[in-house]
Design a protein around this motif. Structure first.
Motif, PDB file in Angstrom:
ATOM      1  N   THR A   1      -7.294  -3.300   6.106  1.00  0.00           N
ATOM      2  CA  THR A   1      -6.521  -2.075   5.920  1.00  0.00           C
ATOM      3  C   THR A   1      -7.498  -0.884   7.080  1.00  0.00           C
ATOM      4  OG1 THR A   1      -5.445  -2.993   4.080  1.00  0.00           O
ATOM      5  CG2 THR A   1      -4.929  -0.327   4.225  1.00  0.00           C
ATOM      6  N   TRP A   2      -8.520  -0.993   6.189  1.00  0.00           N
ATOM      7  CA  TRP A   2      -8.726   0.109   7.185  1.00  0.00           C
ATOM      8  C   TRP A   2      -9.307   0.593   8.086  1.00  0.00           C
ATOM      9  CZ3 TRP A   2     -13.564   1.125   2.930  1.00  0.00           C
ATOM     10  CH2 TRP A   2     -12.663   1.036   0.872  1.00  0.00           C
ATOM     11  N   LEU A   3      -9.025  -0.328   8.536  1.00  0.00           N
ATOM     12  CA  LEU A   3      -9.957  -0.208  10.169  1.00  0.00           C
ATOM     13  C   LEU A   3      -9.186  -0.352  11.001  1.00  0.00           C
ATOM     14  CD1 LEU A   3     -13.043  -2.484  10.056  1.00  0.00           C
ATOM     15  CD2 LEU A   3     -13.193   0.126   9.533  1.00  0.00           C
TER      16      LEU A   3
ATOM     17  N   VAL B   1       0.395  -1.047   0.355  1.00  0.00           N
ATOM     18  CA  VAL B   1      -0.208  -0.374   0.057  1.00  0.00           C
ATOM     19  C   VAL B   1       0.766   1.313   0.304  1.00  0.00           C
ATOM     20  CG1 VAL B   1      -1.533   1.204   1.219  1.00  0.00           C
ATOM     21  CG2 VAL B   1      -2.114  -1.153   1.474  1.00  0.00           C
ATOM     22  N   SER B   2       1.771   1.109   0.761  1.00  0.00           N
ATOM     23  CA  SER B   2       2.515   2.457   0.804  1.00  0.00           C
ATOM     24  C   SER B   2       3.615   2.667  -0.377  1.00  0.00           C
ATOM     25  CB  SER B   2       3.396   2.575   2.194  1.00  0.00           C
ATOM     26  OG  SER B   2       4.366   0.716   2.308  1.00  0.00           O
ATOM     27  N   GLY B   3       3.933   1.804  -0.957  1.00  0.00           N
ATOM     28  CA  GLY B   3       5.224   1.570  -1.999  1.00  0.00           C
ATOM     29  C   GLY B   3       6.563   1.573  -1.792  1.00  0.00           C
ATOM     30  N   ASN B   4       6.843   1.812   0.048  1.00  0.00           N
ATOM     31  CA  ASN B   4       7.972   2.550   0.331  1.00  0.00           C
ATOM     32  C   ASN B   4       8.510   1.146   0.990  1.00  0.00           C
ATOM     33  OD1 ASN B   4       9.370   3.794   2.751  1.00  0.00           O
ATOM     34  ND2 ASN B   4       8.277   5.331   2.485  1.00  0.00           N
ATOM     35  N   LEU B   5      10.068   1.437   0.438  1.00  0.00           N
ATOM     36  CA  LEU B   5      11.188   0.269   1.096  1.00  0.00           C
ATOM     37  C   LEU B   5      11.411   0.397   2.549  1.00  0.00           C
ATOM     38  CD1 LEU B   5      12.634  -1.459   0.127  1.00  0.00           C
ATOM     39  CD2 LEU B   5      14.416  -0.501  -0.857  1.00  0.00           C
ATOM     40  N   GLY B   6      11.331   1.496   3.664  1.00  0.00           N
ATOM     41  CA  GLY B   6      11.916   2.050   4.453  1.00  0.00           C
ATOM     42  C   GLY B   6      11.306   1.385   5.663  1.00  0.00           C
ATOM     43  N   VAL B   7      10.237   0.725   5.153  1.00  0.00           N
ATOM     44  CA  VAL B   7       9.207  -0.438   6.209  1.00  0.00           C
ATOM     45  C   VAL B   7      10.329  -0.498   7.407  1.00  0.00           C
ATOM     46  CG1 VAL B   7       7.587  -1.933   6.740  1.00  0.00           C
ATOM     47  CG2 VAL B   7       7.382  -1.068   4.849  1.00  0.00           C
ATOM     48  N   PRO B   8      11.262  -1.216   6.938  1.00  0.00           N
ATOM     49  CA  PRO B   8      12.129  -2.265   8.630  1.00  0.00           C
ATOM     50  C   PRO B   8      12.456  -0.608   9.441  1.00  0.00           C
ATOM     51  CG  PRO B   8      12.641  -3.112   6.297  1.00  0.00           C
ATOM     52  CD  PRO B   8      12.386  -2.171   6.206  1.00  0.00           C
ATOM     53  N   LEU B   9      12.835   0.218   8.601  1.00  0.00           N
ATOM     54  CA  LEU B   9      13.428   1.216   9.623  1.00  0.00           C
ATOM     55  C   LEU B   9      12.496   2.511  10.154  1.00  0.00           C
ATOM     56  CD1 LEU B   9      15.251   3.458  10.584  1.00  0.00           C
ATOM     57  CD2 LEU B   9      15.821   4.463   8.080  1.00  0.00           C
ATOM     58  N   SER B  10      11.212   2.424  10.081  1.00  0.00           N
ATOM     59  CA  SER B  10      10.295   2.983  10.590  1.00  0.00           C
ATOM     60  C   SER B  10       9.622   1.768  11.898  1.00  0.00           C
ATOM     61  CB  SER B  10       9.118   2.666   9.505  1.00  0.00           C
ATOM     62  OG  SER B  10       8.610   1.586   9.230  1.00  0.00           O
ATOM     63  N   PHE B  11      10.654   0.893  12.173  1.00  0.00           N
ATOM     64  CA  PHE B  11      10.180  -0.492  13.508  1.00  0.00           C
ATOM     65  C   PHE B  11      10.985   0.279  14.016  1.00  0.00           C
ATOM     66  CE2 PHE B  11       7.442  -2.616  10.489  1.00  0.00           C
ATOM     67  CZ  PHE B  11       6.513  -3.380  10.898  1.00  0.00           C
TER      68      PHE B  11
ATOM     69  N   SER C   1      -9.138  12.804  -3.475  1.00  0.00           N
ATOM     70  CA  SER C   1      -9.883  12.443  -2.145  1.00  0.00           C
ATOM     71  C   SER C   1     -11.281  11.881  -1.974  1.00  0.00           C
ATOM     72  CB  SER C   1     -10.002  13.447  -1.160  1.00  0.00           C
ATOM     73  OG  SER C   1      -9.227  14.003  -0.298  1.00  0.00           O
ATOM     74  N   THR C   2     -12.462  10.853  -1.537  1.00  0.00           N
ATOM     75  CA  THR C   2     -13.669  11.322  -1.412  1.00  0.00           C
ATOM     76  C   THR C   2     -13.845  10.935   0.242  1.00  0.00           C
ATOM     77  OG1 THR C   2     -13.377   9.142  -1.060  1.00  0.00           O
ATOM     78  CG2 THR C   2     -13.244   9.361  -2.907  1.00  0.00           C
ATOM     79  N   TRP C   3     -15.529  11.475   0.408  1.00  0.00           N
ATOM     80  CA  TRP C   3     -15.993  11.446   1.276  1.00  0.00           C
ATOM     81  C   TRP C   3     -15.530  10.142   2.473  1.00  0.00           C
ATOM     82  CZ3 TRP C   3     -18.103   6.763   4.244  1.00  0.00           C
ATOM     83  CH2 TRP C   3     -18.386   5.804   3.125  1.00  0.00           C
TER      84      TRP C   3
ATOM     85  N   LEU D   1      -4.115   7.402   0.542  1.00  0.00           N
ATOM     86  CA  LEU D   1      -2.968   6.880   0.177  1.00  0.00           C
ATOM     87  C   LEU D   1      -2.743   5.202   0.073  1.00  0.00           C
ATOM     88  CD1 LEU D   1      -1.040   5.789  -1.604  1.00  0.00           C
ATOM     89  CD2 LEU D   1       0.909   6.572  -0.673  1.00  0.00           C
ATOM     90  N   LEU D   2      -3.262   5.654   2.116  1.00  0.00           N
ATOM     91  CA  LEU D   2      -4.130   4.771   3.049  1.00  0.00           C
ATOM     92  C   LEU D   2      -5.049   3.575   2.611  1.00  0.00           C
ATOM     93  CD1 LEU D   2      -2.695   2.475   5.501  1.00  0.00           C
ATOM     94  CD2 LEU D   2      -4.765   4.477   6.633  1.00  0.00           C
ATOM     95  N   LEU D   3      -6.253   4.754   2.130  1.00  0.00           N
ATOM     96  CA  LEU D   3      -7.219   3.988   1.238  1.00  0.00           C
ATOM     97  C   LEU D   3      -7.575   3.557  -0.004  1.00  0.00           C
ATOM     98  CD1 LEU D   3      -9.828   6.384   2.915  1.00  0.00           C
ATOM     99  CD2 LEU D   3      -9.025   4.228   3.868  1.00  0.00           C
ATOM    100  N   GLY D   4      -6.130   3.408  -1.404  1.00  0.00           N
ATOM    101  CA  GLY D   4      -5.793   3.356  -2.144  1.00  0.00           C
ATOM    102  C   GLY D   4      -6.474   3.586  -2.870  1.00  0.00           C
ATOM    103  N   GLN D   5      -6.807   5.475  -2.614  1.00  0.00           N
ATOM    104  CA  GLN D   5      -7.284   6.520  -3.217  1.00  0.00           C
ATOM    105  C   GLN D   5      -6.019   6.957  -4.372  1.00  0.00           C
ATOM    106  OE1 GLN D   5      -9.001   8.736  -0.549  1.00  0.00           O
ATOM    107  NE2 GLN D   5     -11.070   7.910  -0.997  1.00  0.00           N
ATOM    108  N   VAL D   6      -6.003   6.661  -5.455  1.00  0.00           N
ATOM    109  CA  VAL D   6      -4.829   7.050  -6.614  1.00  0.00           C
ATOM    110  C   VAL D   6      -4.938   6.413  -8.067  1.00  0.00           C
ATOM    111  CG1 VAL D   6      -2.275   6.097  -7.026  1.00  0.00           C
ATOM    112  CG2 VAL D   6      -2.880   5.591  -4.655  1.00  0.00           C
TER     113      VAL D   6
END
Length: 503
Positions: A387-389, A50-60, A461-463, A448-453
């Motif tokens: 994902t959303w909840l 979902v994030s397309g971000n390679l830095g997931v390990p560093l985030s932890f 954006s949506t409601w 982006l988290l909601l897949g609104q791309v």
């Protein structure tokens, strides 16, 4: 900031037969809430996708530092507060009763979002397991219903039964993830590198999403105080269990997320995670450890999710029970089993909420299957309900922890109670700022988290973009209004808020 009168010495109640949980038991309950195998197989893969971000390990590793700093003040305060309402009681006694009630509403929404969201990936994973092993195609929501029923049954029974179940499950989870990590290092199709641990990998597009899933993986460490009434020695047990869970779980997560990038290659991990989801883990295990072990790991993945369901269910049930006993919510929610004090009314209420939300997503899936408003995908329950909840719940708990960090400062402001300046002032101040920054980053990347791309990679954006953040913040203000009503109409109940019930 309001000062508060210390509650009775928790050690005076150690003879209570309900106090059966020690440091290890509570730490296991905490780690089970984040469920190591669920985090790796479900959370990590979805975060990359979902994030397309390679830095997931560093985030932890960053989150480990933030939560450890937060835990200093949190653990110090836990020595003086014995209340299963946890965050609610901390804010009520550290700031004021009205904010405590507002915090309780945020906590209820956030914990329910986490628990109900996890139920979606439980149903998906059981259905996928039966399809891959036996070739049986079953609807995911059937198994989600089954999960609600079993967890609800355990929720109205003894807490020590739950601790025993979770202890066995968590030990096996760590073993499976450890094997995956070793296999990943052996596989290394692109070699072993520091990719995923570099600041440039994380601080870019999708950083807020990566932190959202990271926080979701950690959630559960703050639940230690929820078990204060069942801890053998609340003054020491809660703090020690919290620190242990953060340190062990966080470092393990960071290394495992990095191992995932090594397993399929840094250049491929995002794409593979997006197409395979949790199957990424089991595919790597099947190729390098054998199909039988991969099938066993798949079964353990299901039991891991079940452990998380049970742990969050227990947390929600205790919030309902505490708020019912203290008069913030209807009194019947405080009903407990006479034999062992299990909060059966709160447990049943949580189960009912889970069923209602599940039906909403079942109806949405039916509409999408018919071609409206979008096409359905096999990963529907994972990319939507899960994902959303869970990410929304994690954001809500991050917001709540920032308030609690300020409450720690307020609690020790006039009476230091022998607590050093680091734990009562410096650490919570640093934590409050860091947690607010994390919360803002999560909100910034919510679409982006909601897949609104769109097809060009641009977010829109949506409601829904506004619905979930509102769902997290609005309860705080509704709680403040309800507190004002209580203060005027039932002042005796209002005086009791966050300071323990007379049960």
């Amino acid at each position: 900031m309001a000062s508060s009168t210390p509650v009775a010495d928790a050690s005076a109640t150690t003879h209570d037969p309900r106090r059966k949980l020690g440091v290890i038991s509570i730490a296991l309950m905490i780690i089970a809430a984040s469920a190591p195998l669920t985090a790796v197989g479900g959370g990590f893969t979805t975060s990359f996708a979902v994030s397309g971000n390679l830095g997931v390990p560093l985030s932890f590793f960053i989150l480990v530092a933030v939560f450890i700093i937060f835990a200093f003040g949190y653990a110090a305060m836990s020595r003086f507060i014995d209340n299963a309402g946890a965050f609610y009681a901390y804010v009520a006694q550290g700031l004021n009763r009205s904010l405590g009630i507002g915090a309780s509403m945020v906590a209820l929404v956030a914990y329910n979002l986490m628990q109900i969201g996890i139920n979606a990936i439980f149903g998906f994973s059981v259905a996928d397991l039966f399809a891959s092993v036996f070739g049986w195609e079953t609807p995911w929501w059937v198994w989600s219903m089954f999960g609600i029923a079993i967890v609800g049954l355990l929720g109205v029974n003894r807490i020590d039964l739950s601790a025993k179940v979770l202890g066995i499950v968590v030990a096996l989870e760590f073993l499976v993830v450890l094997v995956f990590d070793i296999v990943a290092i052996i596989a290394q199709p692109e070699g072993v590198s520091a990719r995923g641990l570099l600041p440039a990998d994380l601080f870019g597009p999708g950083v807020g999403v990566a932190f959202s899933f990271g926080v979701a993986a950690f959630m559960g460490f703050e639940s230690a105080a929820i078990y204060s009434r069942e801890a053998k020695d609340p003054k020491r047990t809660i703090g020690r269990a919290t620190m242990l869970a953060i340190a062990v779980g966080g470092i393990f997560y960071g290394l495992s997320a990095w191992a995932m990038t090594v397993a399929v290659g840094p250049s491929q991990v995002v794409e593979v995670a997006a197409t395979q989801g949790p199957g990424l883990v089991f595919g790597v295990l099947a190729e390098h450890a054998g199909t039988i072990f991969a099938d066993i790991a798949n079964v353990m993945f299901v039991t891991s999710i079940f452990a998380a369901l049970l742990s969050f269910h227990n947390a929600v049930a205790r919030y309902f029970s505490t708020l019912g006993r203290e008069g913030v919510l209807p009194g019947w929610l405080g009903a407990q089993r006479a034999l062992h004090g299990a909060p059966w009314a709160g447990s049943v209420t949580q189960s009912v909420l889970g069923i209602v939300v599940l039906f909403v997503f079942i109806l949405a899936e039916s509409a999408m299957t018919a071609g409206w408003p979008a096409e359905i995908t096999p990963l529907y329950p994972v990319l939507t309900m899960f994902t959303w909840l869970t990410s929304s719940g994690a954001a809500g708990l991050t917001f709540l922890m920032a308030i609690v960090a300020v409450a720690v400062i307020g609690y020790f402001w006039r009476n230091h109670r022998g607590v050093g300046v680091w734990s009562r002032l410096i650490a919570p101040a640093i934590a409050a700022v860091a947690l607010i920054v994390l919360f803002v980053l999560m909100l910034m990347y919510f679409n982006l988290l909601l897949g609104q791309v769109d097809e060009n990679g641009e977010t829109f954006s949506t409601w829904l973009t506004w619905f979930f953040p509102t769902l997290l913040i609005l309860p705080l203000f509704l709680g403040l209004l309800w507190a004002q009503r209580m203060r005027l109409r039932t002042p005796e109940r209002f005086a009791q808020v966050g300071h323990g019930s007379h049960d």
